[in-house]
Design an enzyme around this catalytic site. Structure first.
Site, short mmCIF file in Angstrom:
data_model
loop_
_atom_site.label_atom_id
_atom_site.label_comp_id
_atom_site.label_asym_id
_atom_site.label_seq_id
_atom_site.Cartn_x
_atom_site.Cartn_y
_atom_site.Cartn_z
N TYR A 142 55.73 11.03 -19.09
CA TYR A 142 56.63 12.17 -18.90
C TYR A 142 55.92 13.50 -19.19
O TYR A 142 56.38 14.56 -18.77
CB TYR A 142 57.88 12.06 -19.79
CG TYR A 142 58.80 10.90 -19.44
CD1 TYR A 142 58.67 10.22 -18.23
CD2 TYR A 142 59.79 10.49 -20.31
CE1 TYR A 142 59.52 9.16 -17.92
CE2 TYR A 142 60.63 9.43 -20.00
CZ TYR A 142 60.48 8.76 -18.80
OH TYR A 142 61.31 7.72 -18.50
N LYS A 191 52.39 -2.97 -21.57
CA LYS A 191 52.07 -3.67 -20.32
C LYS A 191 50.55 -3.86 -20.32
O LYS A 191 49.83 -3.43 -19.40
CB LYS A 191 52.57 -2.83 -19.12
CG LYS A 191 52.54 -3.53 -17.79
CD LYS A 191 53.54 -4.65 -17.64
CE LYS A 191 53.35 -5.33 -16.30
NZ LYS A 191 54.07 -6.61 -16.19
N ASP A 223 58.25 -6.26 -19.09
CA ASP A 223 59.14 -7.01 -18.20
C ASP A 223 59.79 -8.16 -18.96
O ASP A 223 60.99 -8.43 -18.83
CB ASP A 223 58.40 -7.50 -16.95
CG ASP A 223 56.98 -7.97 -17.23
OD1 ASP A 223 56.53 -7.84 -18.38
OD2 ASP A 223 56.33 -8.48 -16.31
N ASP A 247 62.64 4.67 -23.02
CA ASP A 247 63.76 5.28 -22.32
C ASP A 247 64.62 4.18 -21.67
O ASP A 247 65.85 4.14 -21.82
CB ASP A 247 63.18 6.22 -21.24
CG ASP A 247 64.21 7.13 -20.63
OD1 ASP A 247 65.37 7.10 -21.08
OD2 ASP A 247 63.87 7.88 -19.70
N ASP A 251 68.30 2.21 -23.40
CA ASP A 251 69.56 2.22 -22.65
C ASP A 251 70.06 0.79 -22.43
O ASP A 251 71.26 0.51 -22.57
CB ASP A 251 69.37 2.90 -21.29
CG ASP A 251 69.75 4.37 -21.35
OD1 ASP A 251 69.83 4.90 -22.47
OD2 ASP A 251 69.95 4.99 -20.29
#
Ligand code: NAD
Length: 359
Positions: A142, A191, A223, A247, A251
């Site tokens: 980001y 990852k 994942d 992020d 959620d």
């Protein structure tokens, strides 16, 4: 001991939920002999109305001079016509930057009493659920280099995921410290099978782990973590991960709790300083009607007691008081089932204060 708290009630239901939370903290102080002093400051739409800008310098100065910040919510339709940079929500980004808040803590706590609201099968969450996602907040993709470029095949765009050892070490320490204050179990999510930045992440997390021999550390690819969160959520306690993975995973994890009115959060800087706020917004549709659920803000204050002030027993007590009120069947409108009696914001706050009194 005197704990100085900067209060940012903000807009909409913000002042209503903050008022109840202050009463809860005052009761904690009275019971345990702590003194909490509150300095109320403006940010968001009310600051635009009163000072002409969403984040006045005075607010930043008072926040910096405090031990912690407690924020309600900012924004609302009154200011929706303003251009992006002038909107009340910009105060949140401004506060993050000005206060150096690099670690975002999002607990996903499912009270057993609200198990009905959870979309997962009851056997997966029996006994409740208590996970914290520690998300790196100021680095990664980001904030990395980004560009739109011309290529032989036409326009392309890229965003760079970049982490320094310092950034990973800093967030890893927050997560390990948190694991030490909880159940001494930490999952790092990356990852590393594909990304160089994740391989650096994993190496640094393993290095930091040497300073925390009592914490059981494991690593998940993102994942798999996303899958396991809905398959077997109780295997997690503290999860630490990068900005973008955090992020998404925070959620996902928060959805198991059922209502946005129940979700607290914290953003931490170095030295235990933190800003605490509910995940929800200013809820203009119910503002000023004594309908808001103050529990997310009260639970944010419990996080403040635990993570900034180190008052672990007091934090547990506040959470226990919330649980007791739920167990007695009291529900604000957002968490009530059809036919259940509904209580308002003030009564909810009063019941939690009473529950603390009786402990
Ligand atoms: P919202 O979270 O304010 O409301 C979404 C829905 O949830 C509404 O129906 C609302 O009534 C309900 N709700 C939210 N909190 C509740 C509570 N404590 N008790 C009971 N019901 C609750 O999100 P939104 O409607 O998308 O945004 C409204 C305003 O808040 C916007 O201006 C937005 O930019 C702002 N916002 C601020 C923050 C923040 O200050 N951190 C976060 C999100 C949104």
């Amino acid at each position: 001991m005197d704990y100085r708290i900067a209060l940012i009630p903000g807009d909409g239901i913000g002042p209503e939920v903050i008022a109840e939370t202050v009463k809860v903290l005052e009761k904690v102080g009275e019971k345990h002999g702590h003194s909490f002093s509150f300095t109320e400051v403006l940010a968001g739409g009310c600051a635009i109305d009163n000072k002409g800008e969403c984040l006045p310098q005075e607010t930043i100065d008072i926040c910096r001079d405090s031990d912690a910040v407690l924020l309600g919510a900012v924004g609302g339709p009154k200011w929706d016509h303003l251009p992006g940079k002038e909107r009340p929500e910009m105060a949140l980004l401004g506060l993050r930057g000005a206060l150096g808040l690099f670690a975002n803590l999002r607990p996903a706590m499912l009270f057993e009493e609200l198990a009905d609201a959870c979309p997962l099968k009851p056997e997966l969450v029996s006994g409740g659920l208590d996970i914290v996602v520690v998300r790196e907040l100021t680095g990664g993709i980001y904030f990395g280099k980004k560009e739109i470029i011309e290529t032989e095949d036409g326009v392309a765009a890229y965003d760079v995921e970049q982490y320094s050892e310092m950034e990973v070490r800093r967030i890893a320490k927050v997560a390990f410290d948190m694991a030490m204050k909880r159940n001494r179990k930490l999952t790092s999510v990356d990852k590393a099978n594909v990304l160089e930045s994740s391989r650096l992440w994993r190496r640094v997390v393993n290095e930091v782990a040497k300073d925390y021999p009592d914490v059981e550390l494991n690593h998940f690819y993102v994942d798999n973590a996303a899958m396991q969160l809905v398959r077997e959520p109780k295997q997690f306690d503290v999860i630490v991960t990068s900005n973008i993975f955090g992020d998404i995973l925070s959620d996902e994890a928060s959805q198991v709790t059922g209502s946005i009115g129940m979700l607290p959060s914290a953003s931490l800087a170095t030295g235990n300083f933190g800003m605490y706020e509910p995940v929800h917004g200013s809820a203009p549709d119910i503002a000023g009607q004594d309908k808001a659920n103050p529990m997310a803000t009260i639970l944010s204050a419990a996080m403040m007691l635990r993570y900034t002030f180190g008052l672990l027993d007091e934090a547990d007590e506040v959470e226990e008081a919330v649980r007791k009120v739920l167990a007695e069947g009291y529900r604000t409108a957002d968490i009530a089932k059809e036919g259940e009696d509904i209580i308002g914001t003030r009564q909810c706050g009063r019941l939690i204060v009473d529950a603390l009194d009786q402990m």
